[in-house]
Design an enzyme around this catalytic site. Sequence first.
Site, PDB file in Angstrom:
ATOM      1  N   LYS A  11       0.745  -1.024   0.140  1.00 40.37           N
ATOM      2  CA  LYS A  11       0.090  -0.013  -0.049  1.00 40.37           C
ATOM      3  C   LYS A  11       0.984   1.316   0.142  1.00 40.37           C
ATOM      4  CE  LYS A  11       0.917   1.069   4.420  1.00 40.37           C
ATOM      5  NZ  LYS A  11       1.515   2.388   4.895  1.00 40.37           N
ATOM      6  N   VAL A  99      11.286  -4.260   3.461  1.00 36.28           N
ATOM      7  CA  VAL A  99      10.884  -4.473   4.764  1.00 36.28           C
ATOM      8  C   VAL A  99      11.197  -2.747   5.429  1.00 36.28           C
ATOM      9  CG1 VAL A  99      11.417  -5.278   6.893  1.00 36.28           C
ATOM     10  CG2 VAL A  99      11.211  -6.875   4.964  1.00 36.28           C
ATOM     11  N   GLY A 102       7.450   1.658   4.725  1.00 30.85           N
ATOM     12  CA  GLY A 102       6.019   2.334   4.724  1.00 30.85           C
ATOM     13  C   GLY A 102       5.075   1.909   3.769  1.00 30.85           C
ATOM     14  N   GLY A 104       3.792  -1.319   3.959  1.00 36.07           N
ATOM     15  CA  GLY A 104       2.547  -2.240   4.531  1.00 36.07           C
ATOM     16  C   GLY A 104       2.800  -3.744   4.154  1.00 36.07           C
ATOM     17  N   GLY A 106       4.725  -6.357   5.508  1.00 34.05           N
ATOM     18  CA  GLY A 106       3.979  -7.602   6.745  1.00 34.05           C
ATOM     19  C   GLY A 106       2.634  -7.453   6.965  1.00 34.05           C
ATOM     20  N   SER A 107       2.110  -6.127   7.136  1.00 36.13           N
ATOM     21  CA  SER A 107       0.627  -6.188   7.302  1.00 36.13           C
ATOM     22  C   SER A 107      -0.161  -7.045   6.233  1.00 36.13           C
ATOM     23  CB  SER A 107       0.172  -4.624   7.487  1.00 36.13           C
ATOM     24  OG  SER A 107       0.747  -3.980   8.453  1.00 36.13           O
ATOM     25  N   ASP A 139      -2.495  -1.484  10.312  1.00 31.93           N
ATOM     26  CA  ASP A 139      -2.445  -1.649   8.944  1.00 31.93           C
ATOM     27  C   ASP A 139      -3.311  -2.568   8.317  1.00 31.93           C
ATOM     28  OD1 ASP A 139      -1.330   0.869   8.875  1.00 31.93           O
ATOM     29  OD2 ASP A 139       0.505   0.442   8.157  1.00 31.93           O
TER      30      ASP A 139
HETATM   31  O1  C5P Z   1      -0.121  -1.229  14.645  1.00 32.44           O
HETATM   32  P1  C5P Z   1       1.485  -1.428  14.472  1.00 32.44           P
HETATM   33  O2  C5P Z   1       2.143  -2.533  14.936  1.00 32.44           O
HETATM   34  O3  C5P Z   1       1.609  -0.965  12.846  1.00 32.44           O
HETATM   35  O4  C5P Z   1       2.180  -0.046  14.927  1.00 32.44           O
HETATM   36  C1  C5P Z   1       3.580  -0.134  15.405  1.00 32.44           C
HETATM   37  C2  C5P Z   1       3.985   0.975  16.287  1.00 32.44           C
HETATM   38  O5  C5P Z   1       3.561   2.371  15.506  1.00 32.44           O
HETATM   39  C3  C5P Z   1       2.914   1.023  17.559  1.00 32.44           C
HETATM   40  O6  C5P Z   1       3.399   0.276  18.534  1.00 32.44           O
HETATM   41  C4  C5P Z   1       2.993   2.553  17.902  1.00 32.44           C
HETATM   42  O7  C5P Z   1       4.152   2.940  18.358  1.00 32.44           O
HETATM   43  C5  C5P Z   1       2.851   3.433  16.429  1.00 32.44           C
HETATM   44  N1  C5P Z   1       1.599   3.589  16.183  1.00 32.44           N
HETATM   45  C6  C5P Z   1       0.847   4.813  16.733  1.00 32.44           C
HETATM   46  N2  C5P Z   1      -0.326   5.122  16.294  1.00 32.44           N
HETATM   47  C7  C5P Z   1      -1.140   4.449  15.273  1.00 32.44           C
HETATM   48  C8  C5P Z   1      -0.464   3.239  14.678  1.00 32.44           C
HETATM   49  C9  C5P Z   1       0.915   2.943  14.978  1.00 32.44           C
HETATM   50  O8  C5P Z   1       1.407   5.351  17.391  1.00 32.44           O
HETATM   51  N3  C5P Z   1      -2.182   4.663  14.700  1.00 32.44           N
END
Ligand code: C5P
Length: 301
Positions: A11, A99, A102, A104, A106-107, A139
């Site tokens: 993405k 990796v 930005g 996505g 892994g997501s 994500d």
């Molecule tokens: O949800 P994900 O694992 O992708 O998020 C990785 C890190 O990014 C979270 O631990 C958090 O520190 C930060 N994050 C955030 N606000 C979001 C998404 C991610 O602070 N909306």
Amino acid sequence: MHFVRYSSPSKINLHLCVGGPDASGFHALRSWFVTTDLADELHCTVALAPESEIRFSCVDASIPSDASNLVVRAARCYLDATQSERFVIDFELTKRIPVGAGLGGGSGNAATTLVLLDRLLGPLPASSLNAMAASLGSDVPFFLRTPSAIATGRGEQLSPAPPPRVEAALLCFPPFAIPTPAAYRTLDRVRPTPAADTLDAFDVDAWSRLGAAELMSCLRNDLEIAAFALQPSLDDLRIALERRLDRGVRMTGSGSTLFALYDDFDEANAAAARVADEVTGVRVRAVRIGRASVSPIEAAG
Ligand code: C5P
């Protein structure tokens, strides 16, 4: 025994507005997500067995293959929810999405795992799949709702959006990754209080009809100041690319990938070939945006 092969797209965040952190440190978002056709490939074999086991392999040694892997975590989550304890599940990932970029990757892999297991072992209600996706990462739910959506909340509340009229993007991959938690922490340091109107809605129906130059002039990414504070050379690269491409350049997600928009794929492809020749130390490629989805490549068995 069943075997399936799925495409797991990446993405870009065309637009990414970030509010302040909540009590748990997560940030409220408003973002326009679109897929790109730069995709990984996930193969899966499921066989009945006396006890369940999840195995994962990837030729890229930088991808962990233990229980921390997002494919393994998504599969565990799915098996726990269905209480399916009688399967040996083998995954093989062909990694093409960089990796920590930005994009996505892994997501998307996690969402693809949920989709393909749901096809083989489900179906579960969509609400269960969404809840599982949100528990795996902010994500992940988007990849269940591709190819174009507006995300709010932490990124898990989605409403469908029209795909952009703009057909393609040039992606530029710098030779370093930016860890997402570090980007959000840095944002809180360099921008302690977001402006009151940061998360205001935008007119995605109107934006989706714009050409590349007009659309680019509407877009912003609030994580850029954080990524540029962590890696000042990224802003230098962005400015150099803007000059060479003669158009706006933005960052996707928490970086490090930069993108420029093109009305036409061939034009993006020609620009990518030029930049690859002229700018050293970065990789570039043209992608189609807002069309790809998590989808089977072929299925047997
Ligand atoms: O949800 P994900 O694992 O992708 O998020 C990785 C890190 O990014 C979270 O631990 C958090 O520190 C930060 N994050 C955030 N606000 C979001 C998404 C991610 O602070 N909306």
